[in-house]
Motif scaffolding. Sequence first.
Motif, PDB file in Angstrom:
ATOM      1  N   UNK A  91       0.153  11.588   4.674  1.00  0.00           N
ATOM      2  CA  UNK A  91      -0.406  11.221   3.370  1.00  0.00           C
ATOM      3  C   UNK A  91      -0.340   9.708   3.188  1.00  0.00           C
ATOM      4  N   UNK A  92       0.749   9.101   3.619  1.00  0.00           N
ATOM      5  CA  UNK A  92       0.896   7.650   3.500  1.00  0.00           C
ATOM      6  C   UNK A  92      -0.054   6.913   4.438  1.00  0.00           C
ATOM      7  N   UNK A  93      -0.314   7.485   5.592  1.00  0.00           N
ATOM      8  CA  UNK A  93      -1.219   6.850   6.545  1.00  0.00           C
ATOM      9  C   UNK A  93      -2.668   6.916   6.092  1.00  0.00           C
ATOM     10  N   UNK A  94      -2.990   7.799   5.167  1.00  0.00           N
ATOM     11  CA  UNK A  94      -4.372   7.949   4.731  1.00  0.00           C
ATOM     12  C   UNK A  94      -4.896   6.732   3.964  1.00  0.00           C
ATOM     13  N   UNK A  95      -4.039   5.928   3.396  1.00  0.00           N
ATOM     14  CA  UNK A  95      -4.474   4.766   2.634  1.00  0.00           C
ATOM     15  C   UNK A  95      -4.454   3.463   3.406  1.00  0.00           C
ATOM     16  N   UNK A  96      -4.167   3.522   4.701  1.00  0.00           N
ATOM     17  CA  UNK A  96      -4.019   2.326   5.521  1.00  0.00           C
ATOM     18  C   UNK A  96      -5.199   2.225   6.488  1.00  0.00           C
ATOM     19  N   UNK A  97      -5.716   1.010   6.743  1.00  0.00           N
ATOM     20  CA  UNK A  97      -6.812   0.860   7.716  1.00  0.00           C
ATOM     21  C   UNK A  97      -6.421   1.376   9.105  1.00  0.00           C
ATOM     22  N   UNK A  98      -7.412   1.814   9.872  1.00  0.00           N
ATOM     23  CA  UNK A  98      -7.167   2.432  11.180  1.00  0.00           C
ATOM     24  C   UNK A  98      -6.416   1.523  12.149  1.00  0.00           C
ATOM     25  N   UNK A  99      -6.628   0.229  12.072  1.00  0.00           N
ATOM     26  CA  UNK A  99      -5.951  -0.708  12.966  1.00  0.00           C
ATOM     27  C   UNK A  99      -4.463  -0.843  12.700  1.00  0.00           C
ATOM     28  N   UNK A 100      -4.025  -0.438  11.524  1.00  0.00           N
ATOM     29  CA  UNK A 100      -2.626  -0.604  11.126  1.00  0.00           C
ATOM     30  C   UNK A 100      -1.843   0.704  11.112  1.00  0.00           C
ATOM     31  N   UNK A 101      -2.424   1.790  11.580  1.00  0.00           N
ATOM     32  CA  UNK A 101      -1.755   3.097  11.511  1.00  0.00           C
ATOM     33  C   UNK A 101      -0.449   3.142  12.298  1.00  0.00           C
ATOM     34  N   UNK A 102      -0.401   2.435  13.436  1.00  0.00           N
ATOM     35  CA  UNK A 102       0.814   2.455  14.250  1.00  0.00           C
ATOM     36  C   UNK A 102       1.953   1.645  13.620  1.00  0.00           C
ATOM     37  N   UNK A 103       1.632   0.801  12.655  1.00  0.00           N
ATOM     38  CA  UNK A 103       2.638  -0.045  12.014  1.00  0.00           C
ATOM     39  C   UNK A 103       3.285   0.612  10.792  1.00  0.00           C
ATOM     40  N   UNK A 161       0.825  -1.205   0.000  1.00  0.00           N
ATOM     41  CA  UNK A 161       0.000   0.000   0.000  1.00  0.00           C
ATOM     42  C   UNK A 161       0.860   1.256   0.000  1.00  0.00           C
ATOM     43  N   UNK A 162       1.887   1.271   0.848  1.00  0.00           N
ATOM     44  CA  UNK A 162       2.778   2.430   0.932  1.00  0.00           C
ATOM     45  C   UNK A 162       3.534   2.643  -0.379  1.00  0.00           C
ATOM     46  N   UNK A 163       4.092   1.568  -0.913  1.00  0.00           N
ATOM     47  CA  UNK A 163       4.861   1.663  -2.150  1.00  0.00           C
ATOM     48  C   UNK A 163       3.969   2.095  -3.314  1.00  0.00           C
ATOM     49  N   UNK A 164       2.772   1.539  -3.376  1.00  0.00           N
ATOM     50  CA  UNK A 164       1.846   1.905  -4.459  1.00  0.00           C
ATOM     51  C   UNK A 164       1.435   3.372  -4.349  1.00  0.00           C
ATOM     52  N   UNK A 165       1.195   3.858  -3.142  1.00  0.00           N
ATOM     53  CA  UNK A 165       0.811   5.261  -2.955  1.00  0.00           C
ATOM     54  C   UNK A 165       1.945   6.188  -3.387  1.00  0.00           C
ATOM     55  N   UNK A 166       3.180   5.865  -3.010  1.00  0.00           N
ATOM     56  CA  UNK A 166       4.326   6.668  -3.433  1.00  0.00           C
ATOM     57  C   UNK A 166       4.509   6.615  -4.946  1.00  0.00           C
ATOM     58  N   UNK A 167       4.326   5.431  -5.530  1.00  0.00           N
ATOM     59  CA  UNK A 167       4.478   5.266  -6.975  1.00  0.00           C
ATOM     60  C   UNK A 167       3.410   6.040  -7.732  1.00  0.00           C
ATOM     61  N   UNK A 168       2.158   5.966  -7.275  1.00  0.00           N
ATOM     62  CA  UNK A 168       1.055   6.656  -7.941  1.00  0.00           C
ATOM     63  C   UNK A 168       1.212   8.174  -7.905  1.00  0.00           C
ATOM     64  N   UNK A 169       1.868   8.692  -6.860  1.00  0.00           N
ATOM     65  CA  UNK A 169       2.061  10.134  -6.745  1.00  0.00           C
ATOM     66  C   UNK A 169       3.397  10.590  -7.335  1.00  0.00           C
ATOM     67  N   UNK A 170       4.091   9.693  -8.044  1.00  0.00           N
ATOM     68  CA  UNK A 170       5.386   9.990  -8.683  1.00  0.00           C
ATOM     69  C   UNK A 170       6.407  10.556  -7.700  1.00  0.00           C
ATOM     70  N   UNK A 171       6.527   9.915  -6.575  1.00  0.00           N
ATOM     71  CA  UNK A 171       7.483  10.349  -5.551  1.00  0.00           C
ATOM     72  C   UNK A 171       8.820   9.652  -5.781  1.00  0.00           C
ATOM     73  N   UNK A 172       9.602  10.192  -6.714  1.00  0.00           N
ATOM     74  CA  UNK A 172      10.929   9.670  -7.011  1.00  0.00           C
ATOM     75  C   UNK A 172      11.948  10.778  -6.812  1.00  0.00           C
ATOM     76  N   UNK A 173      12.302  11.073  -5.572  1.00  0.00           N
ATOM     77  CA  UNK A 173      13.325  12.081  -5.310  1.00  0.00           C
ATOM     78  C   UNK A 173      12.785  13.493  -5.231  1.00  0.00           C
ATOM     79  N   UNK A 174      12.488  14.092  -6.365  1.00  0.00           N
ATOM     80  CA  UNK A 174      12.032  15.472  -6.350  1.00  0.00           C
ATOM     81  C   UNK A 174      10.646  15.590  -5.733  1.00  0.00           C
ATOM     82  N   UNK A 175       9.758  14.673  -6.045  1.00  0.00           N
ATOM     83  CA  UNK A 175       8.439  14.652  -5.416  1.00  0.00           C
ATOM     84  C   UNK A 175       8.489  13.757  -4.203  1.00  0.00           C
ATOM     85  N   UNK A 176       7.965  14.213  -3.098  1.00  0.00           N
ATOM     86  CA  UNK A 176       7.950  13.410  -1.886  1.00  0.00           C
ATOM     87  C   UNK A 176       6.727  13.790  -1.063  1.00  0.00           C
ATOM     88  N   UNK A 177       6.353  12.918  -0.107  1.00  0.00           N
ATOM     89  CA  UNK A 177       5.160  13.162   0.702  1.00  0.00           C
ATOM     90  C   UNK A 177       5.476  12.972   2.178  1.00  0.00           C
TER      91      UNK A 177
END
Length: 101
Positions: free
Chosen positions: A35-47, A15-31
């Motif tokens: 933003x990364x926690x927004x795509x993860x279920x609430x039970x897994x936010x601490x992980x 999920x994390x890798x796909x979110x970074x890939x979809x937003x073109x976060x390769x060096x110049x673009x970053x988040x």
Amino acid sequence: MASIKKSEYIRISRTITKKLFDQNCFGKGSVYIHVLKSGVPKGDLDKVEIILEALIKQNVCCKKKKEHGWKYYLNMDRYDKIKEIIKEKGNRSIIPVLLML
């Protein structure tokens, strides 16, 4: 510290890798991490932070210090591994192999 099962690690790292890939976060673009926690279920936010640190150790992700905290992006040198992580399904995961390196 939350204990993480192998299946949870695979699912959240994909999920994390796909979110970074979809937003073109390769060096110049970053988040930021929220933003990364927004795509993860609430039970897994601490992980998410634990898994992000593991991806950084594998050189799949990188982080840089900015004004409001850490920003995360994908490492272009590991583009082949990034594509494998995004495409993988359950049993044939490459992530445990990467952790052994």
